[in-house]
Design a protein around this motif. Sequence first.
Motif, PDB file in Angstrom:
ATOM      1  N   LEU A   9      53.602   3.083  -5.465  1.00 51.51           N
ATOM      2  CA  LEU A   9      54.330   3.927  -4.171  1.00 51.51           C
ATOM      3  C   LEU A   9      53.766   4.898  -3.563  1.00 51.51           C
ATOM      4  N   GLY A  10      52.374   4.953  -4.033  1.00 54.35           N
ATOM      5  CA  GLY A  10      51.659   6.015  -3.534  1.00 54.35           C
ATOM      6  C   GLY A  10      51.692   7.413  -4.058  1.00 54.35           C
ATOM      7  N   LYS A  11      52.256   7.776  -5.022  1.00 49.76           N
ATOM      8  CA  LYS A  11      52.076   9.010  -5.855  1.00 49.76           C
ATOM      9  C   LYS A  11      51.173   9.005  -6.789  1.00 49.76           C
ATOM     10  N   THR A  12      50.722  10.196  -7.136  1.00 50.37           N
ATOM     11  CA  THR A  12      49.593  10.585  -7.863  1.00 50.37           C
ATOM     12  C   THR A  12      50.104  11.070  -9.260  1.00 50.37           C
ATOM     13  N   GLN A 213      47.111  31.828 -11.344  1.00 53.13           N
ATOM     14  CA  GLN A 213      48.003  31.008 -11.876  1.00 53.13           C
ATOM     15  C   GLN A 213      47.562  29.499 -11.278  1.00 53.13           C
ATOM     16  N   LEU A 214      47.119  28.612 -11.874  1.00 51.71           N
ATOM     17  CA  LEU A 214      46.489  27.312 -11.604  1.00 51.71           C
ATOM     18  C   LEU A 214      47.687  26.393 -12.048  1.00 51.71           C
ATOM     19  N   ASP A 215      47.801  25.187 -11.175  1.00 51.29           N
ATOM     20  CA  ASP A 215      48.908  24.418 -11.460  1.00 51.29           C
ATOM     21  C   ASP A 215      47.981  23.108 -12.010  1.00 51.29           C
ATOM     22  N   GLN A 233      43.759  19.551 -12.752  1.00 54.92           N
ATOM     23  CA  GLN A 233      44.113  20.951 -12.195  1.00 54.92           C
ATOM     24  C   GLN A 233      43.928  20.933 -10.649  1.00 54.92           C
ATOM     25  N   SER A 234      44.654  21.732 -10.188  1.00 56.22           N
ATOM     26  CA  SER A 234      44.612  22.051  -8.708  1.00 56.22           C
ATOM     27  C   SER A 234      43.362  22.780  -8.413  1.00 56.22           C
ATOM     28  N   ARG A 235      42.551  22.317  -7.250  1.00 58.08           N
ATOM     29  CA  ARG A 235      41.751  23.387  -6.882  1.00 58.08           C
ATOM     30  C   ARG A 235      41.893  24.512  -6.201  1.00 58.08           C
ATOM     31  N   ASN A 236      43.113  24.754  -5.795  1.00 57.23           N
ATOM     32  CA  ASN A 236      43.782  25.982  -5.181  1.00 57.23           C
ATOM     33  C   ASN A 236      44.632  26.641  -5.991  1.00 57.23           C
ATOM     34  N   GLN A 262      48.665  16.732  -4.448  1.00 53.65           N
ATOM     35  CA  GLN A 262      47.241  16.698  -3.775  1.00 53.65           C
ATOM     36  C   GLN A 262      46.355  17.549  -4.191  1.00 53.65           C
ATOM     37  N   GLY A 263      45.055  17.405  -4.210  1.00 53.93           N
ATOM     38  CA  GLY A 263      43.923  18.361  -4.596  1.00 53.93           C
ATOM     39  C   GLY A 263      43.990  18.527  -6.080  1.00 53.93           C
ATOM     40  N   PHE A 264      44.495  17.492  -6.730  1.00 52.02           N
ATOM     41  CA  PHE A 264      44.275  17.690  -8.412  1.00 52.02           C
ATOM     42  C   PHE A 264      43.093  16.763  -9.022  1.00 52.02           C
ATOM     43  N   ILE A 265      42.140  17.436  -9.638  1.00 55.76           N
ATOM     44  CA  ILE A 265      40.838  16.865 -10.132  1.00 55.76           C
ATOM     45  C   ILE A 265      40.896  16.894 -11.666  1.00 55.76           C
TER      46      ILE A 265
END
Length: 554
Positions: A9-12, A213-215, A233-236, A262-265
């Motif tokens: 469905l396009g989710k991450t 605080q990192l998501d 972990q989120s980049r931002n 978005q932005g999780f590596i």
Amino acid sequence: MAALNETRLGKTVADPLTIYESMHPLWSKSRAVCGGERFVKDLDSVLDVFSFKNLLIPFSPSMTQLQYNFYKAEAELPGIVSQYAKTVIGGLLRKQPQLVLPKDAPADAYNWIMNEFAQDCSPLISFLDRTLWEEVQTSRAWVYLDYPNIGNSENLTQQELLKYKPYPVLWKAESVINWDLGDPNDDGSQDLVMVIVRNYESVREKDEFHAKQLDTVWVHEIVDGCYQIRKFQSRNESAMIPVINGQIQQNYGYGVLTNSGQGFILVDTITNIMMNGERLNYIPAWPVNGSVQPVEPILIPLIDKEIALYNKISRRNHLLYGAATYTPVICSDMDDDKFKGIVGAGLGTWLHLQQGDTATVLETPTESLKDMDRSIAAAFEEMAKMGIRMLAPEVSQSGVALDIRNAAQTAQLGTFNIKVSNQFASIIACMLNWRYGTKYTAKDVKFMLSADFNPAPLGADWLRLITEWYQQGLIPRSIWILIMKHNDILEPDYDDEEGKTEINQDELIQATGTSPEVAEYAAAMQQGMVDDPTIQQENPVQAKKKSKQPAQLQ
């Protein structure tokens, strides 16, 4: 599998299941009502005139945010469910939980579990208090077992390794965003093969006063039969984290957050999770109520009733505000400056009419207040029929008295007690195996959260009958002691072996012995010749009485 369907469905990895999204509004509503009036008003900080999802419903869609703020200031939440939830938890933890470990368990295991259970060495009852509060609010609390990271474990002796202990971690409902079960086993059961947890991780750098605080997303999964953790972990840095009443709010609905998925590596993969020299082959996480799939919070029926009562009382307060004011009317041809002088000299709301005009008296909404009070009283009574008895409307006293008074509510709490007890038996068995290298199962550990819901007989007559059964050798001493503990006759932590030793060493008991048989038998028990008077051999006192009975009675 659930994870594959979501990917199509396009989710991450950071986006939750659809089931999670459907349950999140219930969790938010339950947390707000259980948290109290301040939590409810903070949750309703922004007026929603399109979907009307606010707990405090506005009068009309035309109400502005400023008008809603004024209306919210005079709103009043009774706080019945919050007090009731705390009463239920206090009742479940009124007595110390019952824990019986296997006979071959290490000597210090009982003290560790009961008094140094958590990571900060706080006792078991403190962790249970936090866990039950989460479970009562959401019916979605999870307990995860973690273990300290030991760098040079291969160089440590077995005695040094015993200093490191596994400890439980509480996962809140909003943290567990995804999960999956494996194929059915031979007995029809299914094992947890994946659970994804999302939360904020504090990262403190040098020369920084505040931690970042990192998501972060942790993927706990079984790969090739072994347990591993992938960390994304989120980049931002998460700049705006919603906090209400000191609690971080987590809302990971798909497409809701700007950083949603978005932005999780991938930043780390942990594979060497060992238990007694072998890789762990299961995920050490348990839902407290035993259900991997989310269920409706146990207090939702009462919460819905209190939200309706919250709106009724708030409207009553708004009517009271109008009834407490008066509106003088002045008919004159004076100019506006003189009229403002009169208004400034008194109180109330003024109307300035032209000379010759008339106006009727603006009556206060007293009749509406009577109708609203009757509606509020009916709502109190309706909640009382659902299991909460309100004593305040019946007698002249302040506050609200709560009591569980119907069989349905008692049965529901009894089932809740059994579910939690069974899960914690599995958790404690895993903790013992992880630290001591044992092979215990949940059946080897007997754990009961609250003895008040244990179906043991109550009352003096029943206890007298149980004592006679023990004296006649029909039940073992351990069962007799357990029943005495459940009925508050003995302390929950009473040690029978220490008690028997103290009795045999008591000079007063030895000096006042009623017969030489008693002293002889006590000496035999002290020397270890007799372990259980009801099982190993016959009590000498009973044998003497038996010899005096007629032959036909023997």
